[in-house]
Design an enzyme around this catalytic site. Structure first.
Site, mmCIF file in Angstrom:
data_model
loop_
_atom_site.group_PDB
_atom_site.id
_atom_site.type_symbol
_atom_site.label_atom_id
_atom_site.label_comp_id
_atom_site.label_asym_id
_atom_site.label_seq_id
_atom_site.Cartn_x
_atom_site.Cartn_y
_atom_site.Cartn_z
ATOM 1 N N GLU A 178 -24.229 -19.066 22.580
ATOM 2 C CA GLU A 178 -24.161 -20.525 22.442
ATOM 3 C C GLU A 178 -24.698 -21.130 23.741
ATOM 4 O OE1 GLU A 178 -22.953 -22.059 19.697
ATOM 5 O OE2 GLU A 178 -22.294 -20.265 18.646
ATOM 6 N N GLU A 196 -41.272 17.336 -24.887
ATOM 7 C CA GLU A 196 -41.999 18.223 -25.799
ATOM 8 C C GLU A 196 -42.930 19.094 -24.948
ATOM 9 O OE1 GLU A 196 -41.656 18.266 -29.164
ATOM 10 O OE2 GLU A 196 -40.164 16.668 -29.158
#
Length: 1366
Positions: free
Chosen positions: A330, A764
């Site tokens: 600050e 597959e």
């Protein structure tokens, strides 16, 4: 601390605490939120400013004016172009209003990343009206650039540090602020969406509380933090003069005075002191700010939470989730001082700013590398003994661990490597200690595998430093050299993986022997078990391969491969046996295999259909022989289906797999088939039963994992798999959506996804189903990389643990949901979970029964699973639940409710409100009470007036499945507007008392209240005050009585529903409501369903009871004397309640629709004899109805509530809960259900597809809160509801008769037609229609459930062809 000072720095504390005190606090502990939110190098948000940008002519700094956005942009561009050798300007994103978030990078060679330079950042102007930081950082940029090469200190700092400076994180706020505004009264603090950016970061205690769309600045900074791995940071603010350090908040959120200590508390204090001691005013600790003369900070520093609690702050986020230590400075008492003060502020802060940057060069630093390859290791955890806060290495394997002078033991930990601890590392003041690590991959000598010489060594020459390597007991470590930190060991080249040597087809005995052999030969990483038996009694074997194969390890995902589901599709069976051999033989010698096995629990089932395999024939290309199990059922059409009723009896193989899946927390799976060459992903079928794309919620994930396999199989990825057999078939990238190929109802992959946590695809593997044995090596070569790569996919998305904040124990069966993806998963028994996701940023919520949900944001990267942990706070710990139960009891007995009415008197000024004023009143409630209200439009009337719905809840708009949901509606007849005014006043009353009256507050916190004050606004506009019997306004603008327009079945509707009706139907069909109360006028009575004429009413006792609760709390209604002389409704009505049809029978009522299709009981309350009484009577009417309205809020918490789940604890959504053999409700999200019941004993039955029916009995009290029950399902092992053995025996006994009958039928049909094949199946029904049938049947209707249309299902040649593939 003064109120002025609290408001000056960040925000008025009342604004902070109001939402925090209203809801329980949540903690997300050490949670790696957005841990690797990596922006790609080409991301447009991180662009370098190119020469196309025209520079602003640089002028000499005068330190006497503020730069607006245009000035700041021009000056930064000018400085960057003037100093290109040390400066690079980029934007990390944009503000709400589209302003760039500029960052100046200052370092030698700023356009490239150079290892060895720690990254530092300053961020200013986070609060737009705190402006000193903005200017001071601009001055710092210019100072560093102009002093470089002149000042040795600056030159050294720039050469050795990667400095990033963001002058303004909130440029929009700055543009709105005003010079000279010291207190922040003029605005500009928040961003353009009015959100405080320093309350918007993920918080360790509260998770996420802000919509990311409202904080683009925060999201940009989060991405920046995660990408850059900063080491040290400063966040510059204004409002006082102090340096604040973590933590900024605490779990208790005590307003001030609570020291919230981080693990690096001493280090943070030191860093804060560095800034304050070099600041002439800050170091005094006496800011002497106006109106806060007594506020002091010892040495000019403070712990953030001790000063006051700030949840969602940036500095804590940096520390917990960003690898970075940050403090908040600050700088001045005045937030936006006059520009004449700027030169002074620069002089005050210059030395502090420089001294603080220099502290990035303290502690320990170095690199972590692979001991064999020398490659940099990223994301290695660096642990310091005694400090429970770790950081990780960057892209070059570099790390920077800030530490105070002292002696430390430091450990480097990485998955797949031996952890190494270096003891007695000396850290001295002024310069960092160099400590490099080389980590050796984990190598096992188990099962005869070859030991590869490796080492884990610190690269340091300090003789006082000792080293220990942490490894497993079955591993051997060899240190083959002695040397200094510049010499690296030389290792023999890594061996190539061992490939399977023998390829042949394995029949069942051969396969069994193979599995037993490898289980015996590699006992440390294998476990062979059976999940059940085939129809002919063969074991369904599964081999687990993992470093701890017999147990589920916390945090380790479970993966499975299933092969040979169709017995004649054998390639998958053989590949999985090859894979078992490959993983076992290469564990400990091959890095990839070792890492996969160490970090994954891999389950491999070579054959799901061993019976079918035994009758299949080698060389079969497209045949059927052996496809089905020995009972001749296709196992991939035998699972419960979401769209189709599977009539085939559940087979033993299917049941075994379903039970298996329920008993393990599988994450990812593949089902290996043959007949084509493609990866097929869900959904496999479609509700229309036609060939079209059937997208599941996780379509993108399935595409990603499917491509991961196909891309490693070049022939598959090509997309033209079987050109000889199916020349027209093409699959882009070698993947396909199942239903878009052809429909497969009852498939295993969809059941996995819909009923477990597991994502499964069907692969597959080749055009030939049963190839010759000599072809098998080719299949292994084509698929071995793909098989491994697919397993890797289980380590993508997010993973973590959901635990109890109080004691840290894992929470099982917690739900993990992802916003915008309608598919949730649940945690395992220890609270751990894995959720597959494609790369991106997601809002993720963890919820569990009895806990407050926590939501956070997670960014998923491409190469690893991000760790996202949740810590949940109990909602109903025992004391809290008892407290609420006691509250319900107090309000239900004696004078409890009456006392509540008296204690909550509010001033009111009643008058009738037309549409515009009504709308304004509702909007006013949402503006004044935004935390507990949400207003939405349900639709519009014929004349385009909005039909509003107001929700009042502590979390409006959020799904809270465990809470009851009550609906209050009025104004279906526009000529009876009393109900509208009562509901508006009721809503105002609730909002005004929230937070003031503890009972009202608790009721709102525990209930979701939805208020629809005016269904027919057009009719209301036409109605006339003081007309007690007029029908003007009764209908809508089309002349339709809306209470005759609610029909659920299309067959009952003659014309399209009115727009008002449609809006309400949509609301009612949003199932989950527990109770509905409709207000009308023209009588003084409470009615219950049905309005239509029926012989009997299911659950009439409960419906009548609910109406009586309202009537009994009304001072006149319960007396039963309507006294309505004006409309001829004189006479006594017992208890003031009646069945609606007895009052005025009609079809299409809202009440009936709510019962039949919304599964919610609705009572209609007629508030008085006069339809539109004078406004002067409204206060009396409110006084009469206030208590009964409140009684409905109490009543909705009674009855029975509970959760439906299976034996593994997974919630079951959509289970049918049958009350007393009649009324049905459904379990909703997370398996919750709730139903109101009259006091007494009640039977509850629960039904769910694929599970055994469950029954319970509950006792309901008139004054106790809802009884809570748990319904736990077992798998249904029956066939047709009978024991399997009985059905099989009966079938065998009947076979002869069936054969004879079939022959006779065939002969008759053949005589009539020899060319048509008929196939019929029942059309699928919407569940609501089906339920309506059930209800009608139970009320005596003889309408048959089988009386439905049928459609021809004759197979085309193409369908027959495709049925042969999967």
């Amino acid at each position: 601390m003064s109120e002025w000072c609290r408001r000056r720095r960040r925000i008025n504390m009342a604004d902070v605490w109001e939402p925090l005190l209203a809801t329980p606090k949540l903690r997300v502990s050490l949670f790696a939120f957005l841990l690797f939110l990596v922006v790609s190098p080409g991301d447009a948000r991180l662009h370098r400013i190119r020469s196309a940008n025209s520079p602003t002519e640089e002028t000499v700094e005068t330190y006497d004016k503020y730069y607006n956005y245009v000035d700041l942009t021009g000056r930064l561009q000018s400085l960057a172009q003037k100093h290109p050798h040390i400066a690079n300007l980029s934007s990390i994103g944009q503000s709400v209003e589209g302003r760039e978030l500029w960052v100046m990078r200052i370092t030698k060679e700023p356009n490239i990343d150079t290892p060895g330079k720690p990254r530092f950042k300053y961020v200013g102007n986070m609060h737009g009206d705190e402006t000193v930081s903005r200017q001071v950082l601009m001055y710092l940029v210019e100072y560093l650039l102009t002093k470089y090469g002149e000042d040795p200190r600056i030159t050294e700092l720039v050469n050795t540090t990667d400095i990033y400076i963001m002058p303004s994180m909130n440029p929009d706020g700055f543009e709105k602020s005003e010079e000279g505004d010291c207190n922040g009264d003029k605005g500009g603090r928040n961003n353009a969406k009015d959100v405080d950016l320093n309350r918007s970061f993920p918080d360790q205690f509260d998770g996420i509380t802000v919509d990311p769309d409202n904080i683009p600045e925060v999201m940009a900074v989060i991405r920046w933090i995660q990408e850059k791995k900063f080491v040290l940071s400063g966040n510059l603010h204004g409002g006082t003069v102090v340096a604040s350090y973590p933590f900024d908040d605490s779990a208790s959120h005590q307003r001030q005075g609570h020291y919230s200590q981080s693990e690096d508390d001493s280090l943070f204090r030191y860093l804060a002191l560095v800034y304050s001691k070099n600041h002439p005013e800050m170091k005094t600790g006496e800011p002497n700010c106006p109106d806060a003369q007594d506020e002091t900070f010892e040495d000019g520093i403070t712990n953030g939470a001790q000063w006051y609690d700030v949840p969602g702050g940036m500095q804590d986020y940096n520390y917990l989730y960003g690898n970075c230590l940050e403090i908040t400075m600050e700088l001045s008492c005045c937030k936006y001082p006059l520009s004449t003060e700027l030169h002074k502020e620069w002089d005050l802060n210059r030395e502090s700013l420089l001294a603080y940057i220099e502290k990035v060069h303290i502690g320990v630093r170095g690199y972590v590398k692979d001991a064999i390859s020398g490659a940099a290791l990223t994301n290695v955890s660096i642990l310091v003994a005694g400090i429970r806060h770790n950081l990780t290495t960057g892209q070059y394997g570099d790390y920077y661990r800030l530490l105070l002078p002292g002696t430390y033991n430091i450990t480097a930990v990485a998955q797949g490597y031996a952890s190494m601890t270096v003891h007695n590392v000396q850290v001295v003041d002024g310069k960092p200690t160099e400590l490099n690590f080389t980590l050796a991959p984990v190598v096992s000598d188990a099962a005869g595998s070859i030991t590869v010489p490796t080492t884990s060594m610190p690269l340091t020459s300090d003789p006082d430093i000792s080293t220990s390597t942490i490894n497993s007991t079955d591993s051997t470590w060899v240190v083959p050299f002695e040397g200094n930190k510049s010499s690296l060991p030389v290792f023999p080249p890594e061996e190539q993986p061992t490939q399977p040597q023998e390829f042949r087809h394995h029949n069942y005995p051969d396969m069994e022997l193979f599995l037993r052999k490898y289980s015996s030969e590699f006992p440390s990483i294998t476990h062979l078990y059976s999940i059940g038996h085939s129809a002919e009694g063969r074991e369904l074997y599964v081999m687990i391969i993992s470093d701890n194969p017999t147990v589920h390890e916390h945090g380790e995902p479970e993966f499975k491969y299933v092969g040979n589901m169709h017995g004649n599709e054998v390639v998958g069976r053989e590949l999985l046996l090859n894979l078992i051999e490959y993983l076992c033989r290469n564990y400990g010698t091959d890095t990839e295999v070792t890492n996969l096995v160490n970090n994954t629990r891999i389950h491999i089932m070579p054959s799901m259909n061993p019976d079918g395999y035994e009758v299949a024939t080698e060389g079969d290309v497209t045949g059927y022989k052996g496809r089905n199990n020995s009972n001749n059922f296709d196992l991939n059409r035998n699972f419960p289906d979401q769209f189709t009723i599977i009539k085939a009896p559940r087979q033993p193989e299917t049941i075994a797999v379903m039970n298996w899946l329920k008993s393990h927390p599988f994450v990812l799976s593949a089902n290996l088939h043959g007949g084509s060459l493609v990866v097929n992903y869900p959904y496999d079928d479609d509700k229309e039963g036609v060939t079209q794309y059937s997208q599941c919620p996780d379509d993108k994930v399935f595409q990603q994992v499917a491509r991961a396999y196909s891309q490693e199989n070049p022939l598959m990825h090509n997309g033209h798999p079987c050109e000889d057999l199916y020349p027209k078939e093409y699959f882009q990238d070698g993947i396909v959506n199942g239903a878009n190929w052809y429909n497969v109802p009852g498939g295993m992959q969809d059941w996995n996804y819909l009923n477990t946590n597991c994502f499964e695809v069907t692969i597959e593997l080749g055009c030939v189903k049963y190839p010759m044995a000599k072809e098998l090596p080719k299949y292994w070569e084509q698929n071995r990389r793909a098989l491994l790569q697919f397993i890797h996919q289980v380590h993508s998305g997010i993973k973590g643990t959901v635990s109890d904040l109080r004691d840290g124990t894992g929470i099982p069966n917690a739900t993990i949901s992802v916003k915008d993806i309608d598919h949730s998963i649940i945690t395992a028994h220890a609270g751990d979970y894995w959720r597959l996701l494609v790369p991106g940023t997601y809002s993720v919520t963890a919820s569990a029964h009895g806990y407050t949900p926590v939501t956070t944001y997670a960014t998923v990267s491409k190469h690893r699973a991000e760790v996202v942990d949740f810590r949940l706070t109990r909602i109903h710990s025992d004391p809290s639940e008892r407290e609420f139960d006691s509250l319900i009891k107090d309000l239900s007995l004696g004078q409890g409710l009456e006392q509540l009415v008296r204690s909550t008197a509010t001033e009111n000024n009643f008058r009738y409100k037309r549409y515009k004023e009504l709308s304004a009143s509702l909007r006013g409630l949402t503006l004044n009470f935004p935390k507990i209200t949400s207003l939405r439009s349900l639709g519009q009337s014929v004349e385009f007036r909005t039909i509003w719905a107001l929700e009042i809840s502590n979390k409006p708009g959020e799904a809270e499945p465990s809470e009851p949901k009550v609906r209050f509606v009025a104004g279906i007849h526009g000529n009876a507007p009393v109900g509208t005014e009562l509901l508006l006043e009721f809503a105002t009353f609730l909002c005004m008392n929230y937070g003031k009256n503890p009972v009202i507050t608790r009721l709102i916190n525990e209930t979701r209240i939805v208020i629809v004050p005016s269904i027919n606004p057009d009719g209301r506009e036409q109605a006339i005050e003081k007309q007690c019997t007029s029908t003007q306004g009764l209908t809508n603008s089309h002349g339709k009585d809306l209470d005759t327009d609610f029909f659920g079945n299309a067959s009952q509707r003659v014309v399209e529903a009115q727009p008002e009706t449609r809006a309400m139907m949509d609301l009612i069909l949003d199932k989950g409501y527990t109770l509905s109360v409709a207000l009308d006028g023209g009588s003084l009575v409470a009615t219950y369903p049905y309005d239509k004429p029926v012989q009997s009413v299911e659950n009439e006792g409960t419906l009548k009871y609910l109406a009586s609760v309202y009537a009994n709390n009304h001072p006149k209604m319960h007396l039963g004397d309507t006294g309505c002389s004006n409309n001829g409704q004189m006479g006594n009505i017992p208890d003031g309640i009646m069945r609606a049809a007895e009052r005025q029978s009609h079809m299409g009522s809202m009440k009936d629709f709510s019962m039949d299709f919304g599964h919610c009981p609705e009572i209609t309350v007629y508030s008085g004899c006069c339809l539109f009484p004078p406004a002067e009577q409204l206060p009396t009417l409110w006084a009469e109805n206030k208590k009964p309205l409140l009684s409905m809020l109490v009543e909705v918490h009674k009855g029975v509530r509970g959760v439906v789940r299976d034996k593994s604890g997974k919630p079951i959504v959509g289970a049918i809960i049958v009350l007393n053999g009649g009324v049905r409700v459904f379990s909703g999200e997370e398996g919750y259900f709730r139903a109101l019941l009259a006091p007494g004993n009640h039977n509850i039955e629960a039904v769910a597809d694929g599970y055994q029916q469950q029954r319970q009995e509950v006792v309901v009290s008139s004054y106790e809160a809802a009884s809570s029950i748990v319904i736990e399902f077992d798998m249904d092992n029956n066939i047709f509801g009978l024991p399997r053995e009985f059905v099989v025996a009966s079938a065998a006994a009947s076979m002869t008769a069936l054969v004879v009958t079939a022959c006779i039928i065939w002969c008759v049909c053949a005589a009539k037609s020899n060319h048509q094949k008929d196939g019929f199946h029942r059309l699928r029904q919407h569940r609501d229609d089906y339920d309506d049938e059930i209800r009608l049947t139970s009320m005596g209707s003889k309408k048959s459930l089988l009386a439905h249309e049928f459609q021809d299902e004759s197979e085309s040649d193409e369908e027959t062809l495709y049925a042969n593939k999967i």
